[in-house]
Design a protein around this motif. Sequence first.
Motif, PDB file in Angstrom:
ATOM      1  N   GLU A  31      67.665  73.115 -10.483  1.00 39.61           N
ATOM      2  CA  GLU A  31      68.227  73.921  -9.625  1.00 39.61           C
ATOM      3  C   GLU A  31      69.644  73.109  -9.034  1.00 39.61           C
ATOM      4  N   GLN A  32      69.342  71.606  -8.890  1.00 40.29           N
ATOM      5  CA  GLN A  32      70.683  70.961  -8.521  1.00 40.29           C
ATOM      6  C   GLN A  32      71.621  70.936  -9.664  1.00 40.29           C
ATOM      7  N   GLY A  39      79.561  74.369  -9.056  1.00 41.26           N
ATOM      8  CA  GLY A  39      80.276  74.071  -7.514  1.00 41.26           C
ATOM      9  C   GLY A  39      79.861  74.915  -6.346  1.00 41.26           C
ATOM     10  N   ILE A  40      78.225  75.157  -6.558  1.00 44.15           N
ATOM     11  CA  ILE A  40      77.527  75.811  -5.662  1.00 44.15           C
ATOM     12  C   ILE A  40      76.893  74.861  -4.807  1.00 44.15           C
ATOM     13  N   TYR A  52      75.578  82.805  -0.224  1.00 45.68           N
ATOM     14  CA  TYR A  52      76.644  82.857   0.899  1.00 45.68           C
ATOM     15  C   TYR A  52      77.874  82.585  -0.013  1.00 45.68           C
ATOM     16  N   GLU A  53      78.984  83.628   0.022  1.00 46.51           N
ATOM     17  CA  GLU A  53      80.254  83.262  -0.475  1.00 46.51           C
ATOM     18  C   GLU A  53      81.253  83.431   0.290  1.00 46.51           C
ATOM     19  N   SER A  59      77.570  78.939  -1.521  1.00 46.18           N
ATOM     20  CA  SER A  59      76.070  78.293  -1.198  1.00 46.18           C
ATOM     21  C   SER A  59      74.881  79.087  -1.491  1.00 46.18           C
ATOM     22  N   ILE A  60      73.702  78.380  -1.957  1.00 42.42           N
ATOM     23  CA  ILE A  60      72.486  78.975  -1.719  1.00 42.42           C
ATOM     24  C   ILE A  60      71.659  78.295  -1.024  1.00 42.42           C
ATOM     25  N   THR A  61      70.911  78.962  -0.160  1.00 45.64           N
ATOM     26  CA  THR A  61      70.096  78.394   0.851  1.00 45.64           C
ATOM     27  C   THR A  61      68.584  78.828   0.429  1.00 45.64           C
ATOM     28  N   ILE A  62      67.748  78.004   0.252  1.00 44.58           N
ATOM     29  CA  ILE A  62      66.314  78.310  -0.186  1.00 44.58           C
ATOM     30  C   ILE A  62      65.083  78.059   1.046  1.00 44.58           C
TER      31      ILE A  62
END
Length: 163
Positions: A31-32, A39-40, A52-53, A59-62
């Motif tokens: 994932e990283q 660029g996320i 979120y954009e 960004s992605i928040t898990i």
Amino acid sequence: MKLSYSSTPLEIWISQFYKQLGIYAPEELDEQRIARSLGIHLFYKEIPSMAYEFGRFKSITIDKRLSSLMQREHFYHELCHILRHSGRQLIMPIAFRELQEWDARNFTRYAALPLHMLTRYDFRQMEIIDVLSEQFKVTPELCQERLERIKGRLILNNLLNIS
């Protein structure tokens, strides 16, 4: 009778996407690495998973309260929203939101178990679901769904080729 499988356009796109990132084997799915290459910004917090954009910021928040297998599946789901969708789900019509969610679930199956990596496995193996779950680090349920989709396409393609 030889079984024939025709890839979906999304399966092909995902395999090409991974190959462009130099990802060819299950152990390279990270994932990283994927987020960084796009660029996320990737976060793990005790809140529901989301993408979120805003402009160029992505960004992605898990949800870190989930198991590691579910966290990975949530990552693919949210990645789909960034790569394939636009708009804010909170204000869009329900039918459109449902379509995006269906697409994200479908994307998750393909991104978690990409076709170009599945060719090396023997699907007749009794414990294939457990093997795939362990190697791709996703739930057995997702592996089962993916294999059922492959089987369904094989059956459909062969029915179409018979007539």
